[in-house]
Design an enzyme around this catalytic site. Structure first.
Site, PDB file in Angstrom:
ATOM      1  N   GLY A   8       0.827  -1.215   0.000  1.00  0.00           N
ATOM      2  CA  GLY A   8       0.000   0.000   0.000  1.00  0.00           C
ATOM      3  C   GLY A   8       0.854   1.255   0.000  1.00  0.00           C
ATOM      4  O   GLY A   8       0.495   2.283   0.597  1.00  0.00           O
ATOM      5  N   LEU A  10       1.593   3.559  -2.120  1.00  0.00           N
ATOM      6  CA  LEU A  10       1.253   4.792  -2.851  1.00  0.00           C
ATOM      7  C   LEU A  10       0.254   5.661  -2.080  1.00  0.00           C
ATOM      8  O   LEU A  10      -0.145   6.721  -2.558  1.00  0.00           O
ATOM      9  CB  LEU A  10       0.674   4.451  -4.231  1.00  0.00           C
ATOM     10  CG  LEU A  10       1.564   3.600  -5.138  1.00  0.00           C
ATOM     11  CD1 LEU A  10       0.916   3.417  -6.507  1.00  0.00           C
ATOM     12  CD2 LEU A  10       2.945   4.230  -5.295  1.00  0.00           C
ATOM     13  N   ILE A  34      -1.454  -2.075  -5.166  1.00  0.00           N
ATOM     14  CA  ILE A  34      -2.290  -2.752  -6.162  1.00  0.00           C
ATOM     15  C   ILE A  34      -2.350  -1.964  -7.470  1.00  0.00           C
ATOM     16  O   ILE A  34      -2.702  -2.506  -8.519  1.00  0.00           O
ATOM     17  CB  ILE A  34      -3.711  -2.980  -5.580  1.00  0.00           C
ATOM     18  CG1 ILE A  34      -4.455  -4.035  -6.386  1.00  0.00           C
ATOM     19  CG2 ILE A  34      -4.496  -1.684  -5.487  1.00  0.00           C
ATOM     20  CD1 ILE A  34      -5.740  -4.519  -5.744  1.00  0.00           C
ATOM     21  N   ARG A  35      -1.969  -0.688  -7.435  1.00  0.00           N
ATOM     22  CA  ARG A  35      -2.080   0.153  -8.636  1.00  0.00           C
ATOM     23  C   ARG A  35      -0.950  -0.135  -9.627  1.00  0.00           C
ATOM     24  O   ARG A  35       0.189  -0.363  -9.216  1.00  0.00           O
ATOM     25  CB  ARG A  35      -2.040   1.631  -8.240  1.00  0.00           C
ATOM     26  CG  ARG A  35      -3.260   2.030  -7.423  1.00  0.00           C
ATOM     27  CD  ARG A  35      -3.248   3.504  -7.149  1.00  0.00           C
ATOM     28  NE  ARG A  35      -3.181   3.797  -5.726  1.00  0.00           N
ATOM     29  CZ  ARG A  35      -2.923   4.985  -5.210  1.00  0.00           C
ATOM     30  NH1 ARG A  35      -2.673   6.008  -5.990  1.00  0.00           N
ATOM     31  NH2 ARG A  35      -2.912   5.167  -3.897  1.00  0.00           N
ATOM     32  N   TYR A 142     -14.367  -1.197   8.777  1.00  0.00           N
ATOM     33  CA  TYR A 142     -12.962  -0.829   9.001  1.00  0.00           C
ATOM     34  C   TYR A 142     -12.542  -1.156  10.444  1.00  0.00           C
ATOM     35  O   TYR A 142     -11.533  -1.826  10.684  1.00  0.00           O
ATOM     36  CB  TYR A 142     -12.819   0.664   8.716  1.00  0.00           C
ATOM     37  CG  TYR A 142     -11.460   1.277   8.920  1.00  0.00           C
ATOM     38  CD1 TYR A 142     -10.342   0.816   8.235  1.00  0.00           C
ATOM     39  CD2 TYR A 142     -11.304   2.381   9.768  1.00  0.00           C
ATOM     40  CE1 TYR A 142      -9.099   1.425   8.405  1.00  0.00           C
ATOM     41  CE2 TYR A 142     -10.070   2.994   9.926  1.00  0.00           C
ATOM     42  CZ  TYR A 142      -8.975   2.512   9.249  1.00  0.00           C
ATOM     43  OH  TYR A 142      -7.745   3.128   9.417  1.00  0.00           O
TER      44      TYR A 142
HETATM   45  P1  NAD Z   1      -4.533   5.110   1.768  1.00  0.00           P
HETATM   46  O1  NAD Z   1      -5.952   4.798   1.433  1.00  0.00           O
HETATM   47  O2  NAD Z   1      -4.024   6.479   1.468  1.00  0.00           O
HETATM   48  O3  NAD Z   1      -3.558   4.057   1.096  1.00  0.00           O
HETATM   49  C1  NAD Z   1      -3.835   2.668   1.093  1.00  0.00           C
HETATM   50  C2  NAD Z   1      -3.160   2.065  -0.108  1.00  0.00           C
HETATM   51  O4  NAD Z   1      -3.497   0.672  -0.151  1.00  0.00           O
HETATM   52  C3  NAD Z   1      -3.618   2.683  -1.443  1.00  0.00           C
HETATM   53  O5  NAD Z   1      -2.501   3.184  -2.150  1.00  0.00           O
HETATM   54  C4  NAD Z   1      -4.294   1.519  -2.169  1.00  0.00           C
HETATM   55  O6  NAD Z   1      -4.076   1.546  -3.573  1.00  0.00           O
HETATM   56  C5  NAD Z   1      -3.632   0.313  -1.518  1.00  0.00           C
HETATM   57  N1  NAD Z   1      -4.421  -0.918  -1.637  1.00  0.00           N
HETATM   58  C6  NAD Z   1      -5.769  -1.054  -1.592  1.00  0.00           C
HETATM   59  N2  NAD Z   1      -6.112  -2.355  -1.783  1.00  0.00           N
HETATM   60  C7  NAD Z   1      -4.963  -3.049  -1.919  1.00  0.00           C
HETATM   61  C8  NAD Z   1      -4.648  -4.410  -2.134  1.00  0.00           C
HETATM   62  N3  NAD Z   1      -5.616  -5.340  -2.255  1.00  0.00           N
HETATM   63  N4  NAD Z   1      -3.349  -4.773  -2.231  1.00  0.00           N
HETATM   64  C9  NAD Z   1      -2.366  -3.848  -2.141  1.00  0.00           C
HETATM   65  N5  NAD Z   1      -2.591  -2.531  -1.964  1.00  0.00           N
HETATM   66  C10 NAD Z   1      -3.876  -2.129  -1.841  1.00  0.00           C
HETATM   67  O7  NAD Z   1      -4.337   4.787   3.330  1.00  0.00           O
HETATM   68  P2  NAD Z   1      -3.207   5.354   4.301  1.00  0.00           P
HETATM   69  O8  NAD Z   1      -3.757   6.560   4.954  1.00  0.00           O
HETATM   70  O9  NAD Z   1      -1.899   5.418   3.627  1.00  0.00           O
HETATM   71  O10 NAD Z   1      -3.231   4.197   5.407  1.00  0.00           O
HETATM   72  C11 NAD Z   1      -2.144   3.328   5.629  1.00  0.00           C
HETATM   73  C12 NAD Z   1      -2.392   2.558   6.903  1.00  0.00           C
HETATM   74  O11 NAD Z   1      -2.493   3.477   8.002  1.00  0.00           O
HETATM   75  C13 NAD Z   1      -3.705   1.752   6.908  1.00  0.00           C
HETATM   76  O12 NAD Z   1      -3.505   0.558   7.609  1.00  0.00           O
HETATM   77  C14 NAD Z   1      -4.661   2.639   7.696  1.00  0.00           C
HETATM   78  O13 NAD Z   1      -5.659   1.895   8.333  1.00  0.00           O
HETATM   79  C15 NAD Z   1      -3.709   3.256   8.692  1.00  0.00           C
HETATM   80  N6  NAD Z   1      -4.233   4.506   9.225  1.00  0.00           N
HETATM   81  C16 NAD Z   1      -4.248   5.646   8.477  1.00  0.00           C
HETATM   82  C17 NAD Z   1      -4.781   6.802   9.019  1.00  0.00           C
HETATM   83  C18 NAD Z   1      -4.835   8.092   8.261  1.00  0.00           C
HETATM   84  O14 NAD Z   1      -5.351   9.085   8.781  1.00  0.00           O
HETATM   85  N7  NAD Z   1      -4.309   8.135   7.045  1.00  0.00           N
HETATM   86  C19 NAD Z   1      -5.288   6.795  10.328  1.00  0.00           C
HETATM   87  C20 NAD Z   1      -5.295   5.599  11.034  1.00  0.00           C
HETATM   88  C21 NAD Z   1      -4.740   4.461  10.492  1.00  0.00           C
HETATM   89  N1  SER Z   2      -8.033   8.501   9.231  1.00  0.00           N
HETATM   90  C1  SER Z   2      -8.654   7.221   9.367  1.00  0.00           C
HETATM   91  C2  SER Z   2     -10.054   7.251   8.862  1.00  0.00           C
HETATM   92  O1  SER Z   2     -10.673   8.297   8.999  1.00  0.00           O
HETATM   93  C3  SER Z   2      -8.642   6.788  10.814  1.00  0.00           C
HETATM   94  O2  SER Z   2      -8.258   5.483  10.830  1.00  0.00           O
HETATM   95  O3  SER Z   2     -10.524   6.270   8.380  1.00  0.00           O
END
Ligand code: NAD
Ligand code: SER
Length: 315
Positions: A8, A10, A34-35, A142
């Site tokens: 993930g 990107l 995945i992209r 989620y």
């Molecule tokens: P995001 O949605 O920006 O990125 C997720 C990435 O996963 C995307 O680039 C997507 O293309 C990829 N993806 C989706 N399906 C896939 C698959 N089947 N195989 C491989 N790749 C796949 O999310 P993020 O904000 O970068 O989150 C990263 C992690 O941090 C996650 O576990 C999320 O739960 C956690 N998180 C993020 C936040 C936040 O505010 N961004 C908060 C809490 C937790």
């Molecule tokens: N930023 C995330 C969301 O809103 C928290 O996990 O889904």
């Protein structure tokens, strides 16, 4: 030399983590998503490959072929997108996570980082300073998948000795890659629109307070957790981390200090129910005690830095 796999890569977190990891580790970074097309900026330490974490064979193959020592598993479907397609969220978040954990055991990977989230809490949790261990039941797909994942982290650590480490990130604020799939994303959009001289329509109510963290502090916390000695890691589900809490109304007031003409209208949608099920703040004391979690940015410094960087992007 440490060979690192990122899934993930990107997304909002991955595209930033790559820079921090390539600055602090000697070795090769295999960035995957995945992209088909990478959006990463060129970096001699990083190569890009397509990987769907739902496919166990592909996960095992890449760990084996690239001789991976550490995994940062970031592929996920976040809260808002997860409510639009719960079945996909289940498959990516749970099948993907157990594939990673299982393949790390069979391919002898030593250390794994997998983020969790404030989404693991449910509506009946204490809203202020919510404890790591809680009895509330998450109400989003989620949250259900992440709560179960936390149980899997502990299980794989206890049963196989896999060194799984995790942080419950709150809403992450950043300006490099726009978040698109979460409930806390409004805050990044509101700051960007204020920096651009536009107005903003907010999908949460004015008074909905949530915990947040600026990306540089999230990245420092991640590296600090991952480089701490194994015996320091007492929590094998997931550590709470956060920087500060605010509501959309409080953010609007802060942004008016930078742009007095900025206006926000409030039109709550399905994401309001998600936000209402989460706490205002979470207890970070275990992270402070065990590996010295120390966020540097308050809300004002975060907003100021993000506005400056969004304005640079406009030039
Ligand atoms: P995001 O949605 O920006 O990125 C997720 C990435 O996963 C995307 O680039 C997507 O293309 C990829 N993806 C989706 N399906 C896939 C698959 N089947 N195989 C491989 N790749 C796949 O999310 P993020 O904000 O970068 O989150 C990263 C992690 O941090 C996650 O576990 C999320 O739960 C956690 N998180 C993020 C936040 C936040 O505010 N961004 C908060 C809490 C937790
Ligand atoms: N930023 C995330 C969301 O809103 C928290 O996990 O889904």
């Amino acid at each position: 030399m440490t060979n690192i796999l990122i899934t993930g890569s990107l997304g909002q977190v991955g595209s930033e983590l790559i820079d921090y990891l390539s600055a602090s580790f000697v070795g090769k970074i295999y960035a995957t998503d995945i992209r088909e097309e990478s959006t990463l900026k060129p970096n001699s330490k990083v190569s890009y490959e397509v990987l769907d974490v739902r496919n166990m064979e592909s996960v095992e193959n890449i760990l084996d072929e690239k001789n991976i020592h550490e995994v940062y598993h970031l592929a996920s479907i976040l809260s808002a997108k997860g409510e639009q397609d719960p079945y996909m969220a289940y498959n990516v978040n749970l099948t993907g996570t157990i594939n990673i954990l299982n393949a790390c055991v069979t391919e002898d990977v030593k250390k794994v980082f997998i983020p969790s989230t404030i989404g693991v809490y449910g509506p009946e949790v204490d809203k202020a300073n919510a404890p790591i261990r809680h009895n509330s039941i998450p109400t989003t797909m989620y949250g259900i998948t992440k709560f179960t994942s936390e149980m899997l982290f502990q299980y794989y650590h206890n049963k196989y000795g896999l060194d799984v480490r995790s942080l419950r990130y709150p809403g992450l604020l950043s300006y490099k890659v726009a978040p698109t799939a979460g409930t806390t994303d409004y805050a990044v959009s509101m700051i960007r629109e204020a920096a651009s001289g536009n107005s903003y329509e907010c999908y949460l109510e004015r008074n909905t307070k949530l915990p947040m963290l600026y990306m540089p502090d999230a990245m420092q916390a991640t590296l600090r957790l991952m480089t701490s000695p194994e015996e320091a890691i007492q929590i094998r589900t997931s550590y709470n981390v956060m920087g500060f809490s605010f509501s959309p109304g409080e953010l609007e007031e802060m942004l008016k200090e930078f742009n007095p003409d900025f206006t926000v209208t409030y039109k709550p949608d399905f994401r309001q129910k998600i936000a209402d099920s989460w706490p205002y703040s979470i207890d970070i004391q275990d992270a402070v005690n065990d590996w010295n979690f120390k966020p540097e940015f308050n809300l004002r410094d975060t907003v100021s830095d993000m506005i400056k960087n969004f304005k640079c992007q406009l030039i």
